[in-house]
Motif scaffolding. Structure first.
Motif, PDB file in Angstrom:
ATOM      1  N   ALA A  31       0.812  -1.223   0.000  1.00 17.86           N
ATOM      2  CA  ALA A  31       0.000   0.000   0.000  1.00 17.86           C
ATOM      3  C   ALA A  31       0.848   1.277   0.000  1.00 17.86           C
ATOM      4  N   PRO A  32       1.833   1.430   0.889  1.00 16.45           N
ATOM      5  CA  PRO A  32       2.643   2.658   0.851  1.00 16.45           C
ATOM      6  C   PRO A  32       3.391   2.833  -0.468  1.00 16.45           C
ATOM      7  N   LEU A  33       3.836   1.711  -1.051  1.00  6.84           N
ATOM      8  CA  LEU A  33       4.532   1.787  -2.329  1.00  6.84           C
ATOM      9  C   LEU A  33       3.602   2.297  -3.423  1.00  6.84           C
ATOM     10  N   ALA A  34       2.339   1.863  -3.399  1.00  9.01           N
ATOM     11  CA  ALA A  34       1.360   2.337  -4.385  1.00  9.01           C
ATOM     12  C   ALA A  34       1.159   3.842  -4.255  1.00  9.01           C
ATOM     13  N   VAL A  35       1.119   4.327  -3.024  1.00  3.90           N
ATOM     14  CA  VAL A  35       0.959   5.768  -2.802  1.00  3.90           C
ATOM     15  C   VAL A  35       2.151   6.527  -3.382  1.00  3.90           C
ATOM     16  N   ALA A  36       3.350   6.003  -3.154  1.00  2.00           N
ATOM     17  CA  ALA A  36       4.552   6.661  -3.673  1.00  2.00           C
ATOM     18  C   ALA A  36       4.588   6.620  -5.198  1.00  2.00           C
ATOM     19  N   MET A  37       4.210   5.495  -5.791  1.00  2.00           N
ATOM     20  CA  MET A  37       4.194   5.382  -7.250  1.00  2.00           C
ATOM     21  C   MET A  37       3.139   6.307  -7.846  1.00  2.00           C
ATOM     22  N   ALA A  38       1.995   6.427  -7.186  1.00  2.00           N
ATOM     23  CA  ALA A  38       0.934   7.310  -7.680  1.00  2.00           C
ATOM     24  C   ALA A  38       1.419   8.756  -7.741  1.00  2.00           C
ATOM     25  N   ALA A  39       2.216   9.147  -6.758  1.00  2.00           N
ATOM     26  CA  ALA A  39       2.754  10.511  -6.760  1.00  2.00           C
ATOM     27  C   ALA A  39       3.718  10.718  -7.925  1.00  2.00           C
ATOM     28  N   LEU A  40       4.515   9.696  -8.235  1.00  2.00           N
ATOM     29  CA  LEU A  40       5.467   9.804  -9.341  1.00  2.00           C
ATOM     30  C   LEU A  40       4.769   9.818 -10.693  1.00  2.00           C
ATOM     31  N   LEU A  41       3.616   9.147 -10.790  1.00  2.00           N
ATOM     32  CA  LEU A  41       2.903   9.022 -12.062  1.00  2.00           C
ATOM     33  C   LEU A  41       1.883  10.134 -12.284  1.00  2.00           C
ATOM     34  N   ALA A  42       1.644  10.937 -11.263  1.00  2.00           N
ATOM     35  CA  ALA A  42       0.679  12.027 -11.415  1.00  2.00           C
ATOM     36  C   ALA A  42       1.202  13.036 -12.436  1.00  2.00           C
ATOM     37  N   GLY A  43       0.282  13.637 -13.149  1.00  2.00           N
ATOM     38  CA  GLY A  43       0.661  14.622 -14.160  1.00  2.00           C
ATOM     39  C   GLY A  43      -0.452  15.614 -14.382  1.00  2.00           C
ATOM     40  N   PRO A  44      -0.568  16.172 -15.592  1.00  2.00           N
ATOM     41  CA  PRO A  44      -1.624  17.145 -15.883  1.00  2.00           C
ATOM     42  C   PRO A  44      -3.029  16.599 -15.655  1.00  2.00           C
ATOM     43  N   ALA A  45      -3.182  15.264 -15.787  1.00  2.00           N
ATOM     44  CA  ALA A  45      -4.505  14.665 -15.610  1.00  2.00           C
ATOM     45  C   ALA A  45      -4.896  14.551 -14.142  1.00  2.00           C
ATOM     46  N   GLY A  46      -3.986  14.896 -13.239  1.00  2.00           N
ATOM     47  CA  GLY A  46      -4.310  14.849 -11.815  1.00  2.00           C
ATOM     48  C   GLY A  46      -3.801  13.593 -11.149  1.00  2.00           C
TER      49      GLY A  46
END
Length: 328
Positions: free
Chosen positions: A50-65
């Protein structure tokens, strides 16, 4: 969860060799730098990931939010969890060896403050235990060097991941999160710090969660809401067809499995670990296979291809490559 059967293109980010970083943000950065994945519809993670998913989501965020996240039984990784998993790994590495010498267990909780030292000590500890266990079956150092490195490497990767998950130092997630939890799992995900959290509890135990129909329906409903207007109609459930053993390699391998695992019937669609295989049984199988086919066969090959027909195919490829090389 067979999300691919409903039109989603699934990619496994946690593939071997796994990262060696020892904090969650650094672990995510190593994964991201290695794979450079495109922005996904959502990230799906299980338990300690779960924490890794949160960290990856932050890295993959972009103009689409923010990237949405699906968490199955999300949990933190306290010292007690790493200690429990270390003890479980030790049990599997030592296996069923008779009268094996058992070194003193590591002080996992005491070493957590110095994660580099901890991971190094874990590797040394598991290599010693594996050699001692195999020596009890009559295998000398010359026989076991490669297989020991293979099986120890798998477990060190797993425990390194848990150490990184324990050292979770990152901002709270910003996007929508669905947590699907099994019966008995605590519903409090406050430790995530999520502000957009939906919870669905299903009536199954954790081992069945990823295969549970109710859990799958909840995840698909969440994903369909994200991809409104994108066709995700079910492509039809695939059948798991189990055929008779069809090649000489499959026949020979099935006999080895039956001998090592102590079972009477082995089918070509059977999974070595589902039939009761553990790390030491895997190492014994690898040693037998290397002798039978005279190829550089490792525990990693078995871990990556645990289904009998797939493993037989891998062995045929190795034999073919060895034969071709000897003719040059």
């Amino acid at each position: 969860m067979h999300l691919d059967r409903s039109g989603f293109d699934c990619q496994d980010l946690l593939t071997s060799p796994m990262p060696t970083a020892l904090t969650t943000p650094a672990y995510a950065n190593e994964l991201f730098a290695r794979q450079r994945p495109d922005r996904p519809v959502a990230l799906v993670a299980y338990c300690a990931a779960a924490p890794l998913a949160v960290a990856m989501a932050a890295l993959l965020a972009g103009p689409a939010g923010p990237v949405p996240i699906v968490l199955l039984d999300p949990q933190q990784t306290p010292p007690s969890e790493i200690l429990h998993e270390y003890h479980e790994v030790v049990r599997q590495v030592e296996g069923r060896a008779p009268n094996v010498e058992r070194p003193q267990l590591l002080d996992i909780e005491g070493l957590l403050a110095t994660p580099e030292t901890l991971v190094k000590r874990i590797g040394e500890d598991l290599r010693l235990r594996a050699r001692l266990a195999l020596a009890a079956f009559g295998f000398g150092d010359a026989d076991v060097s490669g297989p020991v490195e293979g099986v120890v490497g798998v477990y060190v990767e797993w425990l390194t991941f848990l150490v990184a998950a324990h050292h979770d130092e990152q901002p709270a997630p910003r996007g929508p999160i669905l947590q699907v939890i099994s019966q008995g799992h605590p519903a409090d995900a406050g430790w995530l710090g999520a502000t957009d959290l939906r919870t669905v509890r299903v009536s199954c135990d954790r081992p069945e969660l990823a295969a549970d129909a109710e859990a799958r329906a909840a995840v698909l409903d969440f994903l369909h809401g994200i991809t409104a207007g994108v066709s995700t109609e079910t492509k039809g459930e695939e059948q798991n067809v189990q055929a008779d053993l069809v090649t000489e390699t499959e026949l020979a391998l099935a006999r080895m499995w039956a001998d090592v695992l102590g079972v009477d019937v082995v089918g070509r669609g059977d999974n070595f670990f589902d039939l009761g295989g553990d790390s030491m049984l895997a190492t014994r199988l690898v040693l037998s296979a290397r002798r039978a086919w005279n190829v550089d066969f490792s525990v990693r090959v078995l871990v990556d291809s645990p289904v009998l027909k797939d493993l037989a195919d891998r062995i045929d490829v190795l034999v073919g490559a060895a034969t071709t090389g000897s003719r040059r």
